[in-house]
Structure formats: C-alpha cells, structure tokens
Write a protein that holds these residues in place. Structure first.
Motif, PDB file in Angstrom:
ATOM      1  N   CYS A  21       0.917  -1.193   0.020  1.00 35.76           N
ATOM      2  CA  CYS A  21       0.150   0.067  -0.178  1.00 35.76           C
ATOM      3  C   CYS A  21       0.902   1.237  -0.014  1.00 35.76           C
ATOM      4  CB  CYS A  21      -0.927   0.015   1.220  1.00 35.76           C
ATOM      5  SG  CYS A  21       0.053  -0.198   2.955  1.00 35.76           S
ATOM      6  N   THR A  22       0.283   2.326  -0.076  1.00 34.63           N
ATOM      7  CA  THR A  22       1.029   3.759  -0.315  1.00 34.63           C
ATOM      8  C   THR A  22       0.953   4.352   1.020  1.00 34.63           C
ATOM      9  OG1 THR A  22       0.353   3.874  -2.585  1.00 34.63           O
ATOM     10  CG2 THR A  22       1.124   5.895  -1.381  1.00 34.63           C
ATOM     11  N   PHE A  23       2.093   4.905   1.429  1.00 31.59           N
ATOM     12  CA  PHE A  23       2.227   5.709   2.796  1.00 31.59           C
ATOM     13  C   PHE A  23       2.524   6.933   2.435  1.00 31.59           C
ATOM     14  CE2 PHE A  23       3.165   1.449   4.171  1.00 31.59           C
ATOM     15  CZ  PHE A  23       2.605   1.174   5.189  1.00 31.59           C
ATOM     16  N   LYS A  24       1.628   8.165   2.805  1.00 31.35           N
ATOM     17  CA  LYS A  24       1.977   9.462   2.458  1.00 31.35           C
ATOM     18  C   LYS A  24       1.717  10.212   4.016  1.00 31.35           C
ATOM     19  CE  LYS A  24       0.419   9.452  -2.068  1.00 31.35           C
ATOM     20  NZ  LYS A  24      -0.522  10.154  -3.155  1.00 31.35           N
ATOM     21  N   PRO A  25       2.713  10.713   4.497  1.00 26.62           N
ATOM     22  CA  PRO A  25       4.002  10.476   4.190  1.00 26.62           C
ATOM     23  C   PRO A  25       4.593   9.260   4.390  1.00 26.62           C
ATOM     24  CG  PRO A  25       4.050  11.384   6.082  1.00 26.62           C
ATOM     25  CD  PRO A  25       2.603  11.339   5.697  1.00 26.62           C
ATOM     26  N   THR A  26       5.826   9.089   3.790  1.00 28.27           N
ATOM     27  CA  THR A  26       6.542   7.752   3.908  1.00 28.27           C
ATOM     28  C   THR A  26       6.822   7.168   5.088  1.00 28.27           C
ATOM     29  OG1 THR A  26       7.398   8.168   1.685  1.00 28.27           O
ATOM     30  CG2 THR A  26       8.510   6.549   2.831  1.00 28.27           C
ATOM     31  N   LEU A  27       6.380   6.096   5.204  1.00 28.97           N
ATOM     32  CA  LEU A  27       6.652   5.561   6.834  1.00 28.97           C
ATOM     33  C   LEU A  27       7.257   4.153   6.802  1.00 28.97           C
ATOM     34  CD1 LEU A  27       3.305   5.966   8.762  1.00 28.97           C
ATOM     35  CD2 LEU A  27       5.209   7.325   9.019  1.00 28.97           C
ATOM     36  N   MET A 125      -4.454   7.934  18.239  1.00 29.72           N
ATOM     37  CA  MET A 125      -3.570   7.877  17.185  1.00 29.72           C
ATOM     38  C   MET A 125      -3.994   7.391  15.997  1.00 29.72           C
ATOM     39  SD  MET A 125      -0.752   9.227  18.540  1.00 29.72           S
ATOM     40  CE  MET A 125       0.636   8.663  17.487  1.00 29.72           C
ATOM     41  N   ARG A 126      -5.290   7.049  15.590  1.00 29.39           N
ATOM     42  CA  ARG A 126      -5.877   6.384  14.436  1.00 29.39           C
ATOM     43  C   ARG A 126      -5.643   7.632  13.505  1.00 29.39           C
ATOM     44  NH1 ARG A 126     -10.304   3.015  17.631  1.00 29.39           N
ATOM     45  NH2 ARG A 126      -9.054   1.697  18.610  1.00 29.39           N
ATOM     46  N   GLY A 127      -5.642   7.363  12.164  1.00 30.06           N
ATOM     47  CA  GLY A 127      -5.583   8.009  11.151  1.00 30.06           C
ATOM     48  C   GLY A 127      -4.035   8.397  10.801  1.00 30.06           C
ATOM     49  N   LYS A 128      -3.196   8.012  11.478  1.00 28.81           N
ATOM     50  CA  LYS A 128      -1.746   8.171  11.180  1.00 28.81           C
ATOM     51  C   LYS A 128      -1.132   7.094  10.462  1.00 28.81           C
ATOM     52  CE  LYS A 128      -1.513  11.252  15.159  1.00 28.81           C
ATOM     53  NZ  LYS A 128      -1.427  12.574  14.668  1.00 28.81           N
ATOM     54  N   GLN A 129      -1.840   6.371   9.831  1.00 30.65           N
ATOM     55  CA  GLN A 129      -1.257   5.257   9.163  1.00 30.65           C
ATOM     56  C   GLN A 129      -0.557   4.274   9.901  1.00 30.65           C
ATOM     57  OE1 GLN A 129       0.084   6.279   5.144  1.00 30.65           O
ATOM     58  NE2 GLN A 129       0.777   7.774   6.316  1.00 30.65           N
ATOM     59  N   LEU A 130      -0.735   4.141  11.001  1.00 30.80           N
ATOM     60  CA  LEU A 130       0.124   3.231  12.092  1.00 30.80           C
ATOM     61  C   LEU A 130      -0.541   1.598  11.858  1.00 30.80           C
ATOM     62  CD1 LEU A 130       0.396   5.176  15.345  1.00 30.80           C
ATOM     63  CD2 LEU A 130       1.819   5.077  13.608  1.00 30.80           C
ATOM     64  N   GLY A 131      -1.855   1.592  11.748  1.00 29.79           N
ATOM     65  CA  GLY A 131      -2.367   0.184  11.409  1.00 29.79           C
ATOM     66  C   GLY A 131      -1.723  -0.331  10.179  1.00 29.79           C
ATOM     67  N   LYS A 132      -1.680   0.463   9.333  1.00 34.26           N
ATOM     68  CA  LYS A 132      -1.185  -0.084   7.848  1.00 34.26           C
ATOM     69  C   LYS A 132       0.339  -0.324   7.810  1.00 34.26           C
ATOM     70  CE  LYS A 132      -1.358   2.714   4.356  1.00 34.26           C
ATOM     71  NZ  LYS A 132      -1.843   4.031   3.412  1.00 34.26           N
TER      72      LYS A 132
END
Length: 181
Positions: A21-27, A125-132
C-alpha cells in the motif's frame, strides 16, 4: 537497555522499498512518525500502558506486573511470538501494537505459517497510518522468516482494510469454541 521479546534487527532490516500500500508521508519501521518508535515488545511495556492499549481491542482482564513479566518470558522462550509495538516516546506510552505468531508445521516441507493477532491502534492515534504500517511490517517479517502463508481473523467492518494488503476470504470455514470470555 530493556529486554526485548526478539531481536530488533528483524524489523529494521526489512525492505520497505516496495509495499502493498501507499504511505503518505513515507513510513517504515525505522521511521514510524514524529515522536514514535517501532520496536519489539519490551519487558517494561507494562508500565507504558501496553495492556491499556489492548483493552481498546478486547477484554484483557486482571493482569498485574508480575503476570505480565511471566507471560513475556514464556513468549520469549517459545521464540514464535513477534509482538511489535509503536511507542510515543514523548509520553512513554505504547500507542499501537500487533502480533505475528509463527506456527511450525509438518506440512509444506516442514514450513511455518504466520498469523496476525491483536492489531490495535490507540483511538487517539488513529488516522496516522500506524495500522497500515504494522500490517505491512508483519507481512514482510512473515516472508523474511519463511512463512508459506499468513492469515488473520477480521470482522466484516475491517475486511476492506486487510484486502488492501492482498488478504482474501479463505476457502475454509472459520469456527471456534470459547472456554472463557
């Protein structure tokens, strides 16, 4: 330095040059976000709210610090539990976690099967792409460890989230028998 459940180099050596998947910003495991650190579960994470985080996912029950350490030691000794946490280092709090459980099999040439368990991100902390980030990390870790298959249980409401990583409904029926709540 606190005792870790597994060698952190397993996380930091993962190749994130391509992802599902895509991470924006890159993580990535080395850079999970500002003020955050991704790492293996540590013996001291009881004091950093690890069980409070898990209680946002399911019933934890009464577990004191001594029980936590005993369970940590059992998991470490078994060497098939990979509990990954994300710590907010500013607040010294665990804000996200997921587990890769590796099952040793006789089938598929004595291969290993991976299973994702207990994925949770703190509601603040949801919405910060941490689950992804956690799913992608465990997916890559399962491949690195040599798992022939990776599975998980998910409610219908989060099914589309996991499909982004390539997970599909299995061909078999999932059944369970609970002995305790």
């Amino acid at each position: 330095m606190d005792e870790k459940l597994f060698n952190p180099s397993l996380l930091y050596d993962l190749d994130f040059s391509t992802t599902s998947c895509t991470f924006k910003p890159t993580l990535g495991p080395k850079e999970p976000g500002e003020g955050l650190v991704m790492r293996p579960l540590e013996r001291s994470d009881y004091a950093k709210g690890f069980l409070n985080l898990l209680s946002q996912l399911t019933k934890v029950g009464s577990v004191d610090g001594e029980q936590f350490v005993e369970q940590f030691e059992r998991m470490k000794k078994s060497s098939n539990h990979y509990v990954v946490v994300i710590e907010d280092v500013i607040r010294s709090r665990i804000v996200a976690s997921a587990t890769l459980l590796v099952e040793y099999k006789f089938i598929h040439g004595a291969a290993m099967r991976g299973r994702i368990e207990d994925l949770v991100v703190s509601d603040r902390m949801r919405g910060k792409q941490l689950g992804k980030l956690l799913v992608e990390t465990l997916l890559k870790l399962a491949v690195k460890l040599g798992c022939y298959k990776l599975s998980l249980d998910a409610d219908d409401q989060v099914k589309s989230f996991y499909e982004k990583f390539g997970f599909r409904d299995g061909a078999t029926l999932f059944m369970q028998l609970r002995f305790f709540d």
